[in-house]
Structures are given as C-alpha cells and as structure tokens.
Scaffold this active site. Structure first.
Site, mmCIF file in Angstrom:
data_model
loop_
_atom_site.group_PDB
_atom_site.id
_atom_site.type_symbol
_atom_site.label_atom_id
_atom_site.label_comp_id
_atom_site.label_asym_id
_atom_site.label_seq_id
_atom_site.Cartn_x
_atom_site.Cartn_y
_atom_site.Cartn_z
ATOM 1 C CG ASN A 71 -1.725 1.223 1.393
ATOM 2 O OD1 ASN A 71 -1.752 2.084 0.495
ATOM 3 N ND2 ASN A 71 -2.409 1.359 2.524
ATOM 4 C CD GLU B 177 -2.944 5.396 6.790
ATOM 5 O OE1 GLU B 177 -3.003 5.416 5.552
ATOM 6 O OE2 GLU B 177 -1.994 4.890 7.420
ATOM 7 C CB SER C 71 5.357 -1.667 12.041
ATOM 8 O OG SER C 71 4.968 -0.330 12.309
ATOM 9 C CG HIS D 48 -5.857 1.909 5.292
ATOM 10 N ND1 HIS D 48 -5.396 2.799 6.236
ATOM 11 C CD2 HIS D 48 -4.844 1.041 5.074
ATOM 12 C CE1 HIS D 48 -4.152 2.472 6.550
ATOM 13 N NE2 HIS D 48 -3.792 1.405 5.868
ATOM 14 N N GLY E 41 2.933 -1.073 4.319
ATOM 15 C CA GLY E 41 2.948 0.359 4.024
ATOM 16 C C GLY E 41 4.355 0.831 3.734
ATOM 17 N N GLY E 42 4.990 1.436 4.732
ATOM 18 C CA GLY E 42 6.313 2.053 4.562
ATOM 19 C C GLY E 42 7.331 1.178 3.838
ATOM 20 C CD GLU F 151 -3.442 -2.397 7.304
ATOM 21 O OE1 GLU F 151 -2.380 -2.689 6.747
ATOM 22 O OE2 GLU F 151 -4.030 -1.329 7.121
ATOM 23 C CE LYS G 230 -0.179 3.203 4.835
ATOM 24 N NZ LYS G 230 -0.067 3.298 6.288
ATOM 25 N N GLY H 294 2.589 2.470 10.871
ATOM 26 C CA GLY H 294 3.514 3.596 10.741
ATOM 27 C C GLY H 294 4.225 3.957 12.031
HETATM 28 P P1 13P Z 1 3.094 0.509 7.738
HETATM 29 O O1 13P Z 1 3.621 -0.771 7.138
HETATM 30 O O2 13P Z 1 3.798 1.734 7.241
HETATM 31 O O3 13P Z 1 2.983 0.439 9.225
HETATM 32 O O4 13P Z 1 1.574 0.662 7.176
HETATM 33 C C1 13P Z 1 0.716 -0.411 7.260
HETATM 34 C C2 13P Z 1 -0.505 -0.089 6.503
HETATM 35 O O5 13P Z 1 -1.273 0.790 6.857
HETATM 36 C C3 13P Z 1 -0.766 -0.854 5.265
HETATM 37 O O6 13P Z 1 -2.033 -0.615 4.765
#
Ligand code: 13P
Length: 253
Positions: free
Chosen positions: A10, A98, A214, A96, A235-236, A168, A12, A174
């Site tokens: 993802n 967010e 993470s 998600h 994510g990251g 999640e 983002k 994050g």
């Molecule tokens: P991180 O891997 O950056 O923690 O993000 C996870 C995420 O929200 C994937 O959708």
C-alpha cells in the site's frame, strides 16, 4: 488447509510518476524469481495507469487504495469501481484505518464499497483493526466483530471468495511497533471464526487474512509463519523495492 500467501504494498500518498514506475519495475524484476506467493502493488490513483503498463504480463497485480460505491454520477473528485477495472486494477483496498479515522468512513459506507467493488468484478482487501485505546480497554474482539460483521453485511460465501481481510491494528501502523506474532495470530483466528459464523466455515477456511502494521524484512517471517496469517499489507516498507521483496520472500516460508 494451506492458503497461498498474499503480499500487497500500500503505497499510500507517496511516490511520483517517475518513482512509481521505478518501484513497480523493481518489484516486477524481483518477483520474477518468486512463485507460490501472490503479490500486488497499490499506487495512488494518478499513477495506476503507468504502473499497469509496468506490471502487465508480470506476476504482480494492480490494486487501488479506495473507490466510491457508485458506477458513475455527479460525485466530484471520486473514482468508481468500473474506472478501476478499466485501468487494469484487480484489487481495491477498502476500510483502511486512515480513511476510517481521518475521513470518518463508517462501517455502513465501507460495506457499500465492498458490494460495489465485488459487483464490478474487483477483489477487495477489507481492513479492520482496533486503536490502542480499544486494545487497552479489552475491546479488541468487540471492535473486530463490529467491523467484520458490518463490513461484510450481505456478503455470501460465494462473494467472500473475492475478499481478503487485512488485520491492521491502528497502533502498529507507521509506528515501527508491530503486533507480536502471537497477538496477530490471536486476532486472525478470532476473525476467521467470526467470518465462519457469517459466511460458513468452508469459506472462512479459504479466506486469506493479511496482517498489516509495521511489517519489515526483519519481522515478516515470524508473522507470516503463524497459521492464520496468510500474507501482509505493507505500508512504509513497500516503498523500498528491496525491503518489499524481502517480505515477499519471507512469505515463501
Ligand atoms: P506501515 O507498514 O507503514 O505500518 O503501514 C501499514 C498499513 O497501513 C498498510 O495498509
């Protein structure tokens, strides 16, 4: 039962036109040496078409990060499921945290998105997860129950075949603080049981449940080795091809 692992990136609201293409190309190259694991990348809307060209013919599927639950209409700024199919998307991320927390998306709205996506032929990655306050108040199961029951309202066993759940925990996204493999396993087993009650045990047994929060090359294997952890939503670490590919390799087992 052995379920195929599914690793999705993802991205983002990161990358630009050039870096999105480069990242996708590096993932395509790395994945050529990996089979047995399903892989997808989910770039921002403006780069979907470019990335679609890069992943064409490769074992990397394209996913979007959101949609609006109508085919078309006067919805300024929104993107429909059919448009996503049109530009080559197979998957779409829905619910998600967010979007739940920063954009106040409700379970009812998320459920509409799940239905609209499936009706258009997309596969859905439905995200669920508790906040730190909810975990500390021992409300994790109640919250997961609520998000799953409402998010999957009116979803049949047949429809569930095109749904992936992503657990999640919000406190792990994050933050660099991942759920322990035991915490992830416990939540995933709970989700599978709950989906079994909703859609039948056989469909729940086949359901892929990704963990997200993470996920990094150094913690991926221990998470992915849990019996009910069927992949990762990254994510990251998905923004660095080497890290993402290391997580994909960890999925081979
Ligand atoms: P991180 O891997 O950056 O923690 O993000 C996870 C995420 O929200 C994937 O959708």
């Amino acid at each position: 039962m052995s379920r195929q692992k599914f690793i999705a990136g993802n991205w983002k609201m990161f990358t630009n036109a050039a870096s999105a293409e480069q990242l996708a190309a590096a993932v395509v190259k790395g994945v050529a040496k990996v089979d047995r694991v399903a892989v997808a990348v989910c770039p921002p809307f403006p780069y979907l078409e470019r990335v679609a060209q890069v992943v064409k013919g490769a074992a990397v599927a394209l996913g979007a990060q959101n949609l609006y639950p109508e085919k078309e209409g006067a919805f300024t700024g929104e993107v429909s499921p059919t448009m996503l199919v049109d530009v080559g998307c197979k998957h779409v991320i829905v619910g998600h945290s967010e979007r739940r927390h920063k954009l106040a998306e409700s379970n009812a709205f998320i459920n509409k998105k799940v239905h609209a996506a499936l009706a258009a032929g997309l596969h859905v990655i439905l995200c669920v997860g508790e906040t730190l306050a909810e975990r500390e108040a021992n409300a994790t199961d109640r919250l997961l129950d609520e998000q799953t029951t409402q998010g999957l309202a009116e979803i049949t066993a047949e429809m569930l075949a095109r749904v992936v759940l992503a657990y999640e925990p919000v406190w792990a996204i994050g933050t660099g603080r991942n759920a322990t493999p035991e915490q992830a396993q416990q939540a995933h087993a709970f989700l599978r049981r709950r989906v079994g009650e909703l859609c039948g045990a056989a469909a729940a047994e086949k359901l892929q449940i990704q963990y997200g929060g993470s996920v990094k090359p150094d913690n991926a294997a221990s998470l992915l080795h849990q019996p009910d952890v069927d992949g990762a939503l990254v994510g990251g670490a998905s923004l660095k091809a080497d890290d993402f590919l290391a997580i994909v390799r960890a999925g081979i087992g």
